[in-house]
Design an enzyme around this catalytic site. Structure first.
Site, PDB file in Angstrom:
ATOM      1  N   LYS A  79     -12.045  48.225 -22.907  1.00 48.40           N
ATOM      2  CA  LYS A  79     -11.481  47.242 -23.841  1.00 48.40           C
ATOM      3  C   LYS A  79     -11.883  47.593 -25.276  1.00 48.40           C
ATOM      4  O   LYS A  79     -13.013  48.023 -25.518  1.00 48.40           O
ATOM      5  CB  LYS A  79     -11.998  45.845 -23.452  1.00 48.40           C
ATOM      6  CG  LYS A  79     -11.322  44.700 -24.194  1.00 48.40           C
ATOM      7  CD  LYS A  79     -11.846  43.346 -23.674  1.00 48.40           C
ATOM      8  CE  LYS A  79     -11.221  42.173 -24.389  1.00 48.40           C
ATOM      9  NZ  LYS A  79     -11.712  40.873 -23.867  1.00 48.40           N
ATOM     10  N   SER A 154      -8.192  37.476 -22.720  1.00 48.31           N
ATOM     11  CA  SER A 154      -7.929  38.464 -23.732  1.00 48.31           C
ATOM     12  C   SER A 154      -7.959  39.919 -23.235  1.00 48.31           C
ATOM     13  O   SER A 154      -7.449  40.791 -23.927  1.00 48.31           O
ATOM     14  CB  SER A 154      -8.943  38.318 -24.862  1.00 48.31           C
ATOM     15  OG  SER A 154     -10.248  38.612 -24.419  1.00 48.31           O
ATOM     16  N   SER A 178     -11.747  35.638 -20.053  1.00 46.53           N
ATOM     17  CA  SER A 178     -10.958  36.788 -20.517  1.00 46.53           C
ATOM     18  C   SER A 178     -10.899  37.988 -19.580  1.00 46.53           C
ATOM     19  O   SER A 178     -10.108  38.897 -19.812  1.00 46.53           O
ATOM     20  CB  SER A 178     -11.469  37.258 -21.880  1.00 46.53           C
ATOM     21  OG  SER A 178     -10.989  36.418 -22.894  1.00 46.53           O
TER      22      SER A 178
END
Lengths: 485, 97
Positions: A79, A154, A178
């Site tokens: 990420k 997210s 997330s």
């Protein structure tokens, strides 16, 4: 043979057995990325050259017998809020559009020690603030299961990349759901470990008391293996916890006999979509049939988790994001002006609207005159939420709940009403507020062909119980064929 | 508790947050904050008079170490990230008249 349909552990076994080379695995990942990215946009940066270079080095170390971990040679996506030395790390924000870290996050250093190959950096909601991956400065990510829908967020890029077979596994971060929510929306397995299990050193902070890095994979085994790689005590993170046992893979046993499972009634109320509810009850019944003791109970506090979470998370964000001022890195306004106006203009032009909304909210609840009424009130509420879980875990080994009230919404439907968007996190944020571990496992598809996931929540540091229960359900599911995605 | 988020509050908080809120954005920012704060007021239903604020889940202790340099001199790479630099230092607009 299509290498990219294999799990990470399977792929590594083939590499260790000499059936394929690390370079073949990286080539296969890059080929799928080339084919799918135009449509999915799971990545912000793909590091083709770096990955191939590293693949040859790892292959050499395998050949001389220096590397043999369960995931050696496996390509992985990271990420874009986790620092990678020499590789652009943007937090999906204009304000960090060209930032190149000078050091690795501890979790990334652990990936490298285990001989994993970082393929690239994945898309996300800007600064991890959002649950659709639509607030990214670098464009939306599409859900590989149905490209008209969001992947969740997210960590939407990480989960979409795994779902699209672009990589076998990925790292995400989870502050309010997330990892777990996009895993559910994309039909993959994702885990948020107990706070302190994975070092936050090099994770660009959103809400430091809630943030935790975790694994995303195709199945429970991959999650356990990847957690084993990234979990470590780190003196560079003052909230890092030294565990007695890091052997998470030994928890992969197909047995839930006698396990005590609590089902919080209020999580199954009117808010929950009936199709999602039905799929989750199938899991509950399967575990019961296989010897688990399942009981419904009142957990309480559900209507207070969202306000408490948004006060605390926004307060911490407003403080953490003060460092972005246009001086040391990232974007600076083009206007020529004095230093204070330069700060303000750089930040106003560099941050997106959801990030600014949370910085404003956080600055307000921390401001003189409102601190006690809002910030301390939220922290007292957090104590009550934690207490409710303590009472529950005195009776149960784990708690089963939905991840989200619905399956993935269509693109473009979520951002117009911030409060409704915040309420989308209602089943996941209390896990962060209480520091607990949680895992999402796919348990079916709805009539729109979108994945449904179930959330299993454990007590602090009971990752192994959680993994065993998740693994057991996965074994039952694969035999029964129920709830496959 | 705040009953009303005013333009003055938005200006004040914008300054604390080091954000420029243009006149066009101000009304929407005010409305959003009002909606969210109205919702957050639900916390007042809870009696928390005897509850201590919980900052961290586990006890947090200071972590001390000897002051020994373990990383190398990375000045060139760090400065390379700066939007503006001069003579090996970060360059900012004039701060003192």
């Amino acid at each position: 043979m299509d290498l990219m349909t294999l799990t990470a552990v399977q792929l590594s076994s083939k590499i260790k057995a000499g059936e394929i080379k690390v370079m073949d695995a990286v080539d296969a990942a890059l080929a799928v990325i080339k084919e799918r990215e135009k449509e999915i946009n799971a990545f912000i940066t793909v590091d083709e050259t770096g990955a191939m270079h590293r693949a040859r080095e790892v292959q050499r170390l395998i050949d001389i017998g220096e590397l043999s971990s369960p995931l050696v040679g496996v390509p992985i996506a990271v990420k874009d809020n986790i620092c990678t030395k020499g590789l652009k790390t943007t937090c999906a924000s204009k304000i960090l559009y060209d930032f190149v870290p000078t050091y690795n996050a501890e979790a990334v250093a652990n990936l490298e020690k285990a001989g994993m190959i970082i393929i690239g950096k994945t898309n996300m909601d800007e600064f991890a603030m959002g649950n659709t991956t639509e607030t990214s400065y670098f464009g939306v990510t599409r859900n590989p299961r149905n490209v008209g829908h969001v992947p969740g967020g997210s960590s939407g890029g990480s989960c979409a990349a795994v779902a699209a077979n672009e990589v076998p596994c990925a790292l995400g971060s989870d502050t309010g759901g997330s990892i777990r929510q996009p895993s559910s929306f994309c039909g993959v397995t994702g885990m948020k470990p107990t706070y302190g299990t994975v070092s936050r050193y090099g994770l660009i902070a959103y809400a430091s008391s809630l943030d935790q890095i975790g694994p995303v994979g195709k199945d429970v085994t991959d999650c356990a293996a990847l957690l084993q790689v990234i979990a470590s005590y780190d003196s560079k993170d003052s909230t890092s916890v030294r565990l007695k046992d890091y052997d998470f893979m030994s928890a992969l046993k197909n047995n839930c006999a006698g396990m005590k499972i609590g089902i919080p009634c209020e999580y199954f109320g009117e808010r929950l979509n009936p199709e999602v509810k039905e799929k989750i009850w199938v899991v509950v019944e399967l575990l019961r049939e296989n010897g688990a003791k399942v009981e419904e109970f009142d957990l309480g506090m559900l209507e207070y988790v969202i306000p408490a979470y948004y006060v605390i998370a926004s307060a911490e964000a407003s403080s953490n994001l003060q460092r972005f001022d246009g001086v040391k890195y990232g974007y600076r306004t083009k206007d020529d002006m004095g230093v204070h106006d330069m700060y303000k203009s750089s930040r106003s032009e560099g941050f997106g609207s959801e990030v600014k909304r949370r910085i404003m909210l956080g600055s307000f609840v921390l401001s003189s005159g409102y601190y006690d009424a809002y910030y301390l009130k939220a922290l007292r509420t957090k104590a009550l939420i934690k207490k409710a879980f303590d009472i529950a875990f005195a009776k149960y080994d784990l708690i089963l709940s939905p991840v989200a009230a619905t399956t993935a919404p269509k693109l473009g439907e979520s951002l117009s009403d911030p409060l409704q968007m915040y309420l989308g996190d209602i089943y996941t944020v209390s896990v962060n507020l209480s520091g607990l571990p949680g895992i999402t496992i796919p348990c079916g598809i709805d009539s729109a062909k979108l994945p449904v996931g179930i959330q299993m929540i454990g007590n602090c540091f009971s990752e192994k119980t959680l993994l065993q229960a998740a693994y057991t359900y996965e074994c039952i599911r694969n035999v029964e064929g129920k709830g496959r995605t | 508790m705040v009953n009303k988020i005013t333009d003055e509050i938005i200006d004040y908080v914008g300054n604390l947050a080091k954000l420029k809120i243009s006149d066009d954005e101000k009304e929407q920012t005010r409305k959003d904050m009002q909606t969210i704060m109205d919702y957050i007021d639900i916390l007042n239903e809870l009696d928390t008079r005897k509850v201590e604020p919980m900052f961290y889940i586990f006890p947090v202790h200071n972590v001390f170490r000897e002051d020994v340099i373990t990383n190398g001199d990375d000045k060139a790479h760090m400065l390379a990230n700066a939007p503006k630099q001069k003579d090996g230092q970060y360059q900012v607009p004039k701060t003192v008249e």
